[in-house]
Design a protein around this motif. Structure first.
Motif, mmCIF file in Angstrom:
data_model
loop_
_atom_site.group_PDB
_atom_site.id
_atom_site.type_symbol
_atom_site.label_atom_id
_atom_site.label_comp_id
_atom_site.label_asym_id
_atom_site.label_seq_id
_atom_site.Cartn_x
_atom_site.Cartn_y
_atom_site.Cartn_z
ATOM 1 N N ILE A 62 -51.407 -47.101 -6.750
ATOM 2 C CA ILE A 62 -52.824 -46.741 -6.719
ATOM 3 C C ILE A 62 -53.476 -47.288 -5.456
ATOM 4 O O ILE A 62 -54.215 -46.582 -4.757
ATOM 5 C CB ILE A 62 -53.545 -47.281 -7.974
ATOM 6 N N THR B 136 -53.840 -42.537 -10.869
ATOM 7 C CA THR B 136 -55.014 -42.995 -11.617
ATOM 8 C C THR B 136 -55.022 -42.402 -13.028
ATOM 9 O O THR B 136 -55.424 -43.078 -13.990
ATOM 10 C CB THR B 136 -56.325 -42.643 -10.897
ATOM 11 N N LYS B 137 -54.560 -41.174 -13.173
ATOM 12 C CA LYS B 137 -54.446 -40.618 -14.523
ATOM 13 C C LYS B 137 -53.390 -41.372 -15.316
ATOM 14 O O LYS B 137 -53.559 -41.619 -16.518
ATOM 15 C CB LYS B 137 -54.094 -39.136 -14.466
ATOM 16 N N ILE C 59 -54.866 -44.554 -16.674
ATOM 17 C CA ILE C 59 -55.847 -44.246 -17.714
ATOM 18 C C ILE C 59 -55.125 -43.927 -19.020
ATOM 19 O O ILE C 59 -55.520 -44.391 -20.101
ATOM 20 C CB ILE C 59 -56.741 -43.071 -17.287
ATOM 21 N N LEU D 130 -63.013 -49.230 -8.345
ATOM 22 C CA LEU D 130 -61.974 -48.461 -9.029
ATOM 23 C C LEU D 130 -61.553 -49.112 -10.343
ATOM 24 O O LEU D 130 -61.320 -48.415 -11.336
ATOM 25 C CB LEU D 130 -60.760 -48.299 -8.111
ATOM 26 N N GLU D 131 -61.433 -50.439 -10.345
ATOM 27 C CA GLU D 131 -60.986 -51.130 -11.549
ATOM 28 C C GLU D 131 -61.923 -50.859 -12.722
ATOM 29 O O GLU D 131 -61.493 -50.481 -13.821
ATOM 30 C CB GLU D 131 -60.888 -52.636 -11.287
ATOM 31 N N LEU E 119 -61.825 -46.993 -13.794
ATOM 32 C CA LEU E 119 -60.615 -46.613 -14.511
ATOM 33 C C LEU E 119 -60.622 -47.166 -15.928
ATOM 34 O O LEU E 119 -60.277 -46.464 -16.897
ATOM 35 C CB LEU E 119 -59.377 -47.114 -13.754
ATOM 36 N N ARG F 139 -63.195 -45.158 -18.025
ATOM 37 C CA ARG F 139 -62.731 -43.819 -18.416
ATOM 38 C C ARG F 139 -61.755 -43.898 -19.577
ATOM 39 O O ARG F 139 -61.802 -43.080 -20.500
ATOM 40 C CB ARG F 139 -62.091 -43.104 -17.217
ATOM 41 N N ARG F 140 -60.868 -44.877 -19.547
ATOM 42 C CA ARG F 140 -59.934 -45.043 -20.665
ATOM 43 C C ARG F 140 -60.699 -45.397 -21.941
ATOM 44 O O ARG F 140 -60.405 -44.858 -23.015
ATOM 45 C CB ARG F 140 -58.912 -46.125 -20.330
ATOM 46 N N PRO G 283 -58.510 -38.042 -14.138
ATOM 47 C CA PRO G 283 -58.269 -39.028 -13.072
ATOM 48 C C PRO G 283 -59.420 -39.038 -12.078
ATOM 49 O O PRO G 283 -60.320 -38.207 -12.134
ATOM 50 C CB PRO G 283 -56.969 -38.527 -12.428
ATOM 51 N N ILE G 284 -59.369 -39.987 -11.160
ATOM 52 C CA ILE G 284 -60.407 -40.100 -10.138
ATOM 53 C C ILE G 284 -60.012 -39.265 -8.928
ATOM 54 O O ILE G 284 -58.891 -39.378 -8.419
ATOM 55 C CB ILE G 284 -60.622 -41.569 -9.723
#
Length: 480
Positions: A222, A238-239, A242, A270-271, A274, A277-278, A397-398
């Motif tokens: 990543i 990233t997906k 997640i 990003l941390e 991510l 989103r999860r 994902p991002i």
């Protein structure tokens, strides 16, 4: 690792120390400055490097790691200024000692009528740089730094095997010295490193989870794809995190000082994004079972057998539903005793695909042969199909470019103003039957995915309740 040029009055050793000079690596034979670099390694990094060399029997490939290593690199000032904004500022801004040293050394050579590119090493300006292992935990950074200089001077790197740890160190150094653009082009087009797989391992109760070593590799991928501008790979990895989770994201996770490498807390927000989103996806899936538990514990009759509808059927279905969820570790019994919290499993590494697969295993319970389709299975499968189709959207994902240039729009994390807004979602037959949801990345699914996963409440049986005379306050949503 120091990421910024030192101030003019910084307390630092002389750039050209007296006594024995270190080994000089000629990046270019006619270089006009010397970068005098001191590489410092911690005991943990040295111990890890020795263990790796012993395990791989590769002592001959790399020298033994040292607590401190010092190397000098003969480089071209003009090249550094054009390729690196860090060096451009450090070596040309008169407020910095390094820039003054270069001006003074060049003036002295001019008095001797000697051009810098033809001067002896000891007469050139020496610029000291200190580099520690805090960000990378990589014991052989002198090789990575040398190759970084070669890339900036359009030379071929000497590292034969571009392992991920080397590429990660190269990317971190490029980020530190603000020269990621040329390094990115070289890594992607010329170096073309192999990216190790990060498959889940069966390490606990036959449940596939991400091991710590695999997560370490995944996080490096990543970071590298972020720093070196590799949007396609960045979206994929990233997906992956997640969907698989992280040992750092658990509610019961403990601080681990050994995980202070820069990829264990991803930069640029990003941390947090991510992890958020999860959490949104897990909250959405959990809302499904909460919704039906609430329905079957309410006074509203769920049995649909007409005149023979039965409260006993509802009670039976509630009991079977509860037993299924508890046996599959999808729900935990907690009471008012403090010790009951120990029964809650850490779901930080719960795999989302496995979670959906487990929910699909819900049997079709019947209190007797007449009561068909009264239970959870018939009602939950269309919802699980719907969620599964949303998880294939590119919005999960991002997107690197969107995050880099339009973060406020791309982010799932709400602003303070958005945090106060109610965002309900209402699941209807028109949504469940939309043909576009049958295809991966179907048109319109990205906006719907964000709406569903960031909702503040979910009504999964809105139309059923409306038919039973119960009003629903959630708005309609259409893909069209």
């Amino acid at each position: 690792m120091d990421d910024s040029p030192r101030a003019p009055d910084a307390d630092a050793p002389e750039p050209n120390p007296t006594g024995t000079l270190p080994e000089v690596v000629n990046i270019v034979e006619d270089g006009d400055i010397i970068l005098d670099v001191i590489f410092e390694n911690s005991k943990d990094t040295i111990r890890s490097a020795r263990a790796t060399q012993s395990r791989l029997a590769s002592r001959e490939l790399q020298p033994a790691p040292k607590r401190k290593a010092r190397l000098a690199f003969r480089v071209n000032l003009k090249v550094l200024k054009s390729q690196s904004k860090y060096f451009e500022k450090l070596l040309t801004d008169g407020r910095f000692k390094e820039a003054k040293d270069i001006t003074g050394a060049f003036a002295a050579l001019s008095l001797k009528n000697v051009k810098p590119e033809a001067a002896d090493v000891k007469d050139l300006p020496w610029i000291e740089i200190r580099d520690d292992d805090q960000a990378t935990h990589y014991a052989h950074r002198e090789g990575a730094f040398a190759d970084l200089m070669r890339i900036l001077h359009e030379k071929e790197v000497t590292t034969k095997q571009a392992a991920l740890s080397f590429v990660t160190t190269l990317a971190v150094l490029a980020d530190r010295f603000d020269c990621t653009v040329p390094v990115s082009k070289y890594v992607i087009n010329t170096l073309k490193p192999k990216w190790p797989a990060t498959n889940r391992n069966l390490i606990r109760d036959e449940v596939p989870v991400m091991s710590r070593n695999n997560e370490d590799v995944l996080r490096q991928k990543i970071l590298v794809s972020w720093l070196l501008s590799h949007p396609t790979r960045f979206q994929a990895v990233t997906k992956e995190i997640i969907m698989n989770g992280s040992c750092k994201w658990g509610s019961f996770a403990e601080d681990d000082e050994a995980s202070d490498a820069t990829w264990w807390y991803l930069q640029d927000g990003l941390e947090q994004e991510l992890q958020y989103r999860r959490q949104c996806i897990l909250n959405t899936i959990a809302s499904v079972q909460r919704h039906f538990l609430t329905l079957y514990t309410s006074r509203a009759r769920q049995c649909k057998l007409g005149y023979d509808s039965s409260a006993a059927c509802d009670s039976y279905q509630l009991g079977e539903m509860f037993k299924f969820l508890a046996n599959k570790n999808l729900m935990f019994l907690v009471d008012f005793s403090p010790g009951s919290l120990d029964s809650i499993a850490d779901t930080s590494l719960l795999q989302i695909d496995s979670l959906l697969s487990t929910l699909r295993q819900c049997p079709s319970y019947q209190i007797d042969k007449n009561h068909t389709n009264c239970g959870l299975r018939t009602r939950i499968l269309p919802i699980l199909d719907f969620i599964h189709s949303l998880l294939s959207a590119n919005f999960i994902p991002i997107n690197r470019n969107a995050w880099k240039n339009h973060r406020s729009v791309a982010a799932w994390m709400p602003s303070d103003a958005e945090n106060k807004k109610e965002k309900p979602f209402r699941f209807t037959r028109s949504i469940a039957g939309d043909q576009r949801l049958r295809f991966e990345n179907g048109l319109g699914t990205e906006g719907l995915a964000k709406h569903v996963f960031t909702a503040t409440s979910w009504d999964w049986t809105a139309e059923d309740q409306a038919q039973d005379g119960l009003s629903s306050t959630t708005p309609r949503w259409s893909l069209r």
